[in-house]
Scaffold this motif. Sequence first.
Motif, mmCIF file in Angstrom:
data_model
loop_
_atom_site.group_PDB
_atom_site.id
_atom_site.type_symbol
_atom_site.label_atom_id
_atom_site.label_comp_id
_atom_site.label_asym_id
_atom_site.label_seq_id
_atom_site.Cartn_x
_atom_site.Cartn_y
_atom_site.Cartn_z
ATOM 1 N N MET A 1 -29.319 -4.381 -96.318
ATOM 2 C CA MET A 1 -28.035 -3.796 -95.948
ATOM 3 C C MET A 1 -27.969 -3.630 -94.437
ATOM 4 S SD MET A 1 -27.484 -1.029 -99.002
ATOM 5 C CE MET A 1 -27.608 -1.554 -100.710
ATOM 6 N N PHE A 2 -26.765 -3.680 -93.881
ATOM 7 C CA PHE A 2 -26.584 -3.756 -92.441
ATOM 8 C C PHE A 2 -25.822 -2.544 -91.909
ATOM 9 C CE2 PHE A 2 -26.987 -7.968 -94.220
ATOM 10 C CZ PHE A 2 -27.853 -8.612 -93.355
ATOM 11 N N GLU A 3 -26.173 -2.166 -90.676
ATOM 12 C CA GLU A 3 -25.455 -1.095 -89.997
ATOM 13 C C GLU A 3 -24.082 -1.617 -89.574
ATOM 14 O OE1 GLU A 3 -26.403 1.908 -89.775
ATOM 15 O OE2 GLU A 3 -28.498 1.708 -90.394
ATOM 16 N N PRO A 4 -23.013 -0.894 -89.863
ATOM 17 C CA PRO A 4 -21.659 -1.439 -89.658
ATOM 18 C C PRO A 4 -21.327 -1.804 -88.224
ATOM 19 C CG PRO A 4 -21.598 0.911 -90.178
ATOM 20 C CD PRO A 4 -22.991 0.455 -90.435
ATOM 21 N N TYR A 5 -21.847 -1.036 -87.248
ATOM 22 C CA TYR A 5 -21.411 -1.252 -85.873
ATOM 23 C C TYR A 5 -22.428 -2.005 -85.027
ATOM 24 C CZ TYR A 5 -17.789 1.965 -87.290
ATOM 25 O OH TYR A 5 -16.748 2.548 -87.966
ATOM 26 N N GLN A 6 -23.538 -2.426 -85.638
ATOM 27 C CA GLN A 6 -24.408 -3.347 -84.936
ATOM 28 C C GLN A 6 -23.704 -4.694 -84.839
ATOM 29 O OE1 GLN A 6 -28.221 -3.513 -86.870
ATOM 30 N NE2 GLN A 6 -28.935 -1.603 -85.946
ATOM 31 N N THR A 7 -24.033 -5.441 -83.802
ATOM 32 C CA THR A 7 -23.319 -6.699 -83.566
ATOM 33 C C THR A 7 -24.236 -7.895 -83.723
ATOM 34 O OG1 THR A 7 -23.731 -6.534 -81.173
ATOM 35 C CG2 THR A 7 -21.660 -5.614 -82.006
ATOM 36 N N ILE A 8 -23.607 -9.042 -83.930
ATOM 37 C CA ILE A 8 -24.311 -10.308 -84.039
ATOM 38 C C ILE A 8 -23.516 -11.347 -83.260
ATOM 39 C CG2 ILE A 8 -23.120 -10.848 -86.203
ATOM 40 C CD1 ILE A 8 -25.580 -12.425 -87.065
ATOM 41 N N SER A 9 -24.225 -12.255 -82.596
ATOM 42 C CA SER A 9 -23.566 -13.304 -81.813
ATOM 43 C C SER A 9 -23.385 -14.546 -82.676
ATOM 44 C CB SER A 9 -24.398 -13.649 -80.575
ATOM 45 O OG SER A 9 -24.468 -12.541 -79.704
ATOM 46 N N LEU A 10 -22.141 -15.011 -82.743
ATOM 47 C CA LEU A 10 -21.798 -16.240 -83.458
ATOM 48 C C LEU A 10 -21.228 -17.204 -82.437
ATOM 49 C CD1 LEU A 10 -20.097 -14.668 -86.611
ATOM 50 C CD2 LEU A 10 -22.450 -15.489 -86.420
ATOM 51 N N GLY A 11 -22.123 -17.975 -81.799
ATOM 52 C CA GLY A 11 -21.671 -18.834 -80.711
ATOM 53 C C GLY A 11 -21.189 -17.978 -79.553
ATOM 54 N N PRO A 12 -19.964 -18.208 -79.080
ATOM 55 C CA PRO A 12 -19.441 -17.419 -77.956
ATOM 56 C C PRO A 12 -18.912 -16.046 -78.369
ATOM 57 C CG PRO A 12 -17.828 -19.051 -78.645
ATOM 58 C CD PRO A 12 -19.053 -19.294 -79.480
ATOM 59 N N LEU A 13 -18.837 -15.786 -79.669
ATOM 60 C CA LEU A 13 -18.247 -14.540 -80.154
ATOM 61 C C LEU A 13 -19.321 -13.538 -80.540
ATOM 62 C CD1 LEU A 13 -15.395 -15.911 -82.448
ATOM 63 C CD2 LEU A 13 -15.201 -15.117 -80.094
ATOM 64 N N THR A 14 -19.029 -12.289 -80.300
ATOM 65 C CA THR A 14 -19.882 -11.196 -80.745
ATOM 66 C C THR A 14 -19.062 -10.322 -81.681
ATOM 67 O OG1 THR A 14 -21.151 -11.185 -78.686
ATOM 68 C CG2 THR A 14 -21.253 -9.201 -80.051
ATOM 69 N N VAL A 15 -19.529 -10.189 -82.914
ATOM 70 C CA VAL A 15 -18.788 -9.415 -83.903
ATOM 71 C C VAL A 15 -19.713 -8.386 -84.532
ATOM 72 C CG1 VAL A 15 -17.189 -11.287 -84.440
ATOM 73 C CG2 VAL A 15 -19.284 -11.047 -85.772
ATOM 74 N N SER A 16 -19.130 -7.314 -85.004
ATOM 75 C CA SER A 16 -19.907 -6.306 -85.716
ATOM 76 C C SER A 16 -20.214 -6.806 -87.120
ATOM 77 C CB SER A 16 -19.140 -4.988 -85.774
ATOM 78 O OG SER A 16 -17.986 -5.126 -86.592
ATOM 79 N N TYR A 17 -21.286 -6.254 -87.706
ATOM 80 C CA TYR A 17 -21.604 -6.617 -89.081
ATOM 81 C C TYR A 17 -20.484 -6.198 -90.032
ATOM 82 C CZ TYR A 17 -26.374 -8.109 -88.107
ATOM 83 O OH TYR A 17 -27.475 -8.806 -87.654
ATOM 84 N N MET A 18 -19.790 -5.103 -89.705
ATOM 85 C CA MET A 18 -18.675 -4.675 -90.540
ATOM 86 C C MET A 18 -17.595 -5.748 -90.574
ATOM 87 S SD MET A 18 -16.119 -1.380 -90.202
ATOM 88 C CE MET A 18 -17.328 -0.176 -90.747
ATOM 89 N N MET A 19 -17.244 -6.279 -89.400
ATOM 90 C CA MET A 19 -16.208 -7.304 -89.341
ATOM 91 C C MET A 19 -16.684 -8.595 -90.009
ATOM 92 S SD MET A 19 -13.130 -7.565 -88.353
ATOM 93 C CE MET A 19 -11.872 -8.827 -88.149
ATOM 94 N N LEU A 20 -17.960 -8.938 -89.797
ATOM 95 C CA LEU A 20 -18.508 -10.155 -90.385
ATOM 96 C C LEU A 20 -18.451 -10.108 -91.903
ATOM 97 C CD1 LEU A 20 -20.042 -12.851 -90.194
ATOM 98 C CD2 LEU A 20 -22.170 -11.513 -90.116
ATOM 99 N N PHE A 21 -18.918 -8.990 -92.472
ATOM 100 C CA PHE A 21 -18.950 -8.908 -93.932
ATOM 101 C C PHE A 21 -17.570 -8.621 -94.520
ATOM 102 C CE2 PHE A 21 -23.517 -8.676 -93.317
ATOM 103 C CZ PHE A 21 -23.945 -9.492 -94.347
ATOM 104 N N LEU A 22 -16.674 -8.083 -93.708
ATOM 105 C CA LEU A 22 -15.285 -7.979 -94.157
ATOM 106 C C LEU A 22 -14.715 -9.377 -94.366
ATOM 107 C CD1 LEU A 22 -12.765 -6.266 -94.743
ATOM 108 C CD2 LEU A 22 -12.231 -6.371 -92.301
ATOM 109 N N MET A 23 -14.972 -10.273 -93.404
ATOM 110 C CA MET A 23 -14.490 -11.650 -93.538
ATOM 111 C C MET A 23 -15.165 -12.373 -94.697
ATOM 112 S SD MET A 23 -13.988 -12.916 -89.570
ATOM 113 C CE MET A 23 -15.666 -12.533 -89.051
#
Length: 204
Positions: A1-23
């Motif tokens: 399980m992931f912390e919601p506001y930690q971020t991950i880099s997807l190429g040039p974009l940096t998104v939070s795990y919350m946004m990533l798993f929302l998508m």
Amino acid sequence: MFEPYQTISLGPLTVSYMMLFLMISVTIGYFFINWYMKHLEIDHKEKVADVLMMSLIIGVLTYKFWPFVIEPKLLTAPQNLLYYSGGPYAILVAIILSIGYFAFQFFKNGWHTQVIDSVIIGSAVSGFTFFFFIREYGRQNPLTFGYSSGEMIHHPVNFYFAWLILLTIIGAMVLISKEKKLGRSMFILIGLVFSYLIISPLQM
């Protein structure tokens, strides 16, 4: 399980795990809805899928650009488009607009109520996926399981939600005939309300 506001880099974009798993969860829900409509042999499933996709796009764009609606001055710096999303009432407004558009198309086209069953069940699958992966810390847990924060153990609220949603979906599919008008939808909606009432006292 992931912390919601930690971020991950997807190429040039940096998104939070919350946004990533929302998508991810929305995508899974979308494909499940399409599969379920095919299972029910709904004739106009392609049209429904197109409207559903537009509803999702409306919701995602609303969530993404909501900060610029409530704080227009953010638009003065173009890079803010990469970093800002969500905010107060963002999810609520996104859901209202998405459901509003879909409801308008539903009544306009006179679709069968099984379309509603498909969307409700698919949305529940999406919710299960999101809650399963994104941590939500609850109140202090006197027992020995949960999420650690310093010396405290917190109730894993998202874990509770995920499994209650899953049980609700299974119950709807097993106990309610697909022929019963809006039966599975009502079962799931009532189950979700009871799940919230059960878990909400454990939330922080």
